[in-house]
Design a protein around this motif. Sequence first.
Motif, PDB file in Angstrom:
ATOM      1  N   ALA A  82       0.811  -1.186   0.054  1.00 56.33           N
ATOM      2  CA  ALA A  82      -0.003   0.070  -0.042  1.00 56.33           C
ATOM      3  C   ALA A  82       0.854   1.169  -0.010  1.00 56.33           C
ATOM      4  O   ALA A  82       0.426   2.433  -0.060  1.00 56.33           O
ATOM      5  N   MET A 101       0.627   3.469  -3.163  1.00 57.10           N
ATOM      6  CA  MET A 101      -0.746   3.966  -3.211  1.00 57.10           C
ATOM      7  C   MET A 101      -0.834   5.252  -2.169  1.00 57.10           C
ATOM      8  O   MET A 101      -1.559   6.307  -2.527  1.00 57.10           O
ATOM      9  N   LYS A 127       1.215   8.293  -3.420  1.00 53.79           N
ATOM     10  CA  LYS A 127       0.363   8.692  -4.756  1.00 53.79           C
ATOM     11  C   LYS A 127      -0.677   9.630  -3.993  1.00 53.79           C
ATOM     12  O   LYS A 127      -1.070  10.975  -4.378  1.00 53.79           O
ATOM     13  N   ASN A 128      -1.784   8.968  -3.213  1.00 58.70           N
ATOM     14  CA  ASN A 128      -3.010   9.882  -3.043  1.00 58.70           C
ATOM     15  C   ASN A 128      -2.682  11.020  -2.052  1.00 58.70           C
ATOM     16  O   ASN A 128      -3.190  12.168  -2.252  1.00 58.70           O
ATOM     17  N   SER A 132      -9.643   3.783  -2.601  1.00 62.29           N
ATOM     18  CA  SER A 132      -8.369   3.545  -3.448  1.00 62.29           C
ATOM     19  C   SER A 132      -8.017   5.185  -3.741  1.00 62.29           C
ATOM     20  O   SER A 132      -6.833   5.074  -3.954  1.00 62.29           O
ATOM     21  N   ALA A 133      -8.946   6.008  -3.791  1.00 60.96           N
ATOM     22  CA  ALA A 133      -8.327   7.577  -3.884  1.00 60.96           C
ATOM     23  C   ALA A 133      -8.222   8.259  -2.309  1.00 60.96           C
ATOM     24  O   ALA A 133      -7.633   9.281  -2.461  1.00 60.96           O
TER      25      ALA A 133
END
Length: 284
Positions: free
Chosen positions: A51, A54, A57-58, A231-232
């Motif tokens: 994770a 992610m 990135k988020n 996910s975002a």
Amino acid sequence: MLPPIAYFIIFKYVPMVNAVLAFKDYNVIKGIWGSPWAGTKYFELLFKNPAFVMLIKNTLYISFYSLIVGFPIPILLALALNEIKNIRFKKTVQMVTYAPYFISTVVMVSIIMLFLSPRLGIVNTIAGALGFEAVNFLGEPGLFRSIYVFSDVWQGMGYSAVIYLAALAGVDPSLYEAAKVDGANRIQKIINVDLPGLLPAAVIILILSVGNIMAVGFEKIYLLQNPLNLSASEIISTYVYKIGLLNANYSFATAVGLFNSVINLILLLIVNAVAKRLSNTSLW
């Protein structure tokens, strides 16, 4: 000055000592300093975590999105208010734009949920009346960031504009008179008089904003989260909360938080150095 100094010492500097928890296998009975050393074990777990990419990135996506949209809007609002000659209208606009800042995060999230509800929300009700299908806005990962950023800008732009209005109030009136004598119109006055007057305040706020680029507001994102938009919406601060407090993995959560703080510090130093070189304005 004693209350704010005490606040920073107790809640900001003293906890820094306990950041050593990131390098220990924490044991509740032995305490932080009695727990055995773990070295960089938890940092390695973080970097190898599926994770990790992610989360970074988020966090960066939402932070830079907020900065790009949220930084210029208060400046534009302050410039617009500064040009208004009708005092009553100016005060009304200031009050209307400033008031949302005092809405608590929980109430703000409730308002967003009510407005964007797929069945009863006013947005989908209007869309349905126009012949469009209902959209589950908070269930769409692609829409989550925009909802977060623009609601944040709406809530905070009036408060942020106050700083720029104060900077504009300090501009020498003789500069406006000189510009008027030279035949400058309103746009030229804004470009050649107002913007240079705002620049020092804007640079300082930009430096501080970039220094907090990894510290996206935890409360609002956590309250807006659901399994559909995870996910975002999953960022470093919400991940730390879930791992550290809900799963009681304090050492790992501290390692994640320490990594986050170090990145913030590096960004702050870089942006401050660049600002000092380009505009001679910096924090130190």
